[in-house]
Design a protein around this motif. Structure first.
Motif, PDB file in Angstrom:
ATOM      1  N   HIS A 234     -18.423  -0.232  38.145  1.00 47.42           N
ATOM      2  CA  HIS A 234     -17.129  -0.035  37.485  1.00 47.42           C
ATOM      3  C   HIS A 234     -17.210  -0.469  36.034  1.00 47.42           C
ATOM      4  CE1 HIS A 234     -12.963  -1.094  36.365  1.00 47.42           C
ATOM      5  NE2 HIS A 234     -12.674   0.000  37.064  1.00 47.42           N
ATOM      6  N   TRP A 237     -19.053   2.087  34.247  1.00 50.07           N
ATOM      7  CA  TRP A 237     -18.204   3.268  34.103  1.00 50.07           C
ATOM      8  C   TRP A 237     -17.198   3.078  32.986  1.00 50.07           C
ATOM      9  CZ3 TRP A 237     -12.868   3.908  35.060  1.00 50.07           C
ATOM     10  CH2 TRP A 237     -12.421   5.232  35.056  1.00 50.07           C
ATOM     11  N   ARG A 241     -16.875   5.132  29.640  1.00 49.69           N
ATOM     12  CA  ARG A 241     -15.651   5.792  29.171  1.00 49.69           C
ATOM     13  C   ARG A 241     -15.354   5.411  27.730  1.00 49.69           C
ATOM     14  NH1 ARG A 241     -12.018   7.825  32.919  1.00 49.69           N
ATOM     15  NH2 ARG A 241     -10.875   8.426  31.033  1.00 49.69           N
TER      16      ARG A 241
END
Length: 345
Positions: A234, A237, A241
């Motif tokens: 996460h 990620w 992003r």
């Protein structure tokens, strides 16, 4: 249950198929010595499951097969079939519902014997129990062979007891009891083995419990690892992003810069086109100037050549002038010398 017929084929002296019907009541077999009367009784013993070759008056069980004679070749197998009637409810399963039984024993030389009841192959023990339950069998005293009377007179108490048990019809029970004892011993052996297996299983269970605890700990660590990996993924990620957003911003700026550069390039292209259009007259003027320059260059070369010739002529004139001066000086010197000489005169 009683015997109704005996069939022989290749058994001892009965080389050809033979049939001996046995009627109810008393059946007698009459014949000279050596015609095979005893072989009939031995055939009955043999088909009932006899295992002793000695009781067959043979050195080996294969000796019951016809061994040949001067006019007949030997056989490779022997077969005896015994037909029983009124057998319903007295035979062991699965034949206890059959009223007629056909018990067959067949032996092949060097391969041993096989038993069949009503065409179905069975064990020798099944045939022996069938006749033991009927208070008879291969070793029953009811089947008296040659010399057996004298043996019974001199028999030991154990043999006499067996005769009485056969007469009382409990020999089959003793046979089943013996079989049950064997099964009981086998069961005891299996129980002992089971205890050993249980001990091994308990040891394995303890090991498996330890492994289970380790597996539980492993599952806990694996769950923690999965959670950590999920958090890490996460985080990656999220960073991806953010980098994607930054890259998109940079892309938009690059697109704007590209558009601006394209606009400037278009303006420069237009300016270059204008310059190229204005360059044509200049190139014509340049060509004219180059032609004039080439022409002047030819004039310059001619002038330089003339100048060189003039310089050469001047240098020659200078040399002649120097020679003339030298000659004038010499002549003056001679003149002075002449004057001096004249004066002295």
């Amino acid at each position: 249950m009683h015997i109704t017929e005996l069939r022989l084929h290749g058994f001892k002296s009965f080389v050809d198929p033979a049939r001996a019907p046995i009627e109810r009541g008393l059946t007698g077999v009459v014949g000279p010595n050596g015609c095979g009367k005893s072989n009939l009784l031995e055939a009955v013993r043999w088909v009932m499951g006899a295992t002793s070759a000695k009781s067959m008056r043979a050195a080996d069980m294969d000796d019951v097969i016809f061994s040949g004679s001067a006019g007949r070749p030997s056989r490779e197998h022997a077969e005896v079939t015994l037909f029983l009637a009124d057998a319903a409810g007295r035979a062991p399963a699965p034949f206890n519902k059959e009223d007629l039984l056909e018990v067959t024993r067949r032996i092949r030389r060097g391969l041993g014997s096989t038993y069949r009841i009503n065409g179905k192959e069975v064990r020798a023990k099944d045939v022996q129990l069938l006749f033991a339950d009927a208070a008879t069998g291969a070793n029953s005293p009811a089947l008296v062979r040659q010399g057996q009377i004298s043996e019974l007179i001199a028999a030991k108490p154990q043999n006499r007891r067996r005769i009485l048990e056969d007469a009382a019809g409990i020999a089959g029970l003793h046979a089943r009891r013996h079989e049950a004892d064997l099964k009981l011993k086998a069961a005891e052996t299996n129980l002992t083995r089971l205890d050993e297996v249980l001990a091994e299983i308990e040891a394995q269970a303890a090991s498996l419990k330890k492994q289970a605890r380790q597996a539980e700990r492993y599952r806990g660590l694996a769950q923690t690892l999965r959670e950590t990996e999920a958090l890490l993924l996460h985080r990656r990620w999220t960073e991806a992003r953010e980098r994607q957003a930054e890259a998109q911003t940079a892309l938009r700026e690059a697109e704007r810069a590209t558009a601006q550069a394209a606009s400037e390039a278009s303006a420069a292209e237009r300016a270059a086109e204008e310059k190229r259009e204005a360059l044509a007259p200049l190139r014509e003027e340049e060509a004219i100037a180059a032609a004039v320059l080439r022409r002047l260059e030819g004039v310059r070369v001619g002038l330089e050549r003339d100048l060189a010739e003039a310089v050469g002529a001047i240098e020659r004139c200078d040399a002649e002038a120097r020679r003339a001066r030298d000659e004038a000086d010499r002549l003056n010197a001679l003149k002075q010398d002449a004057q001096t000489a004249l004066a002295q005169l």
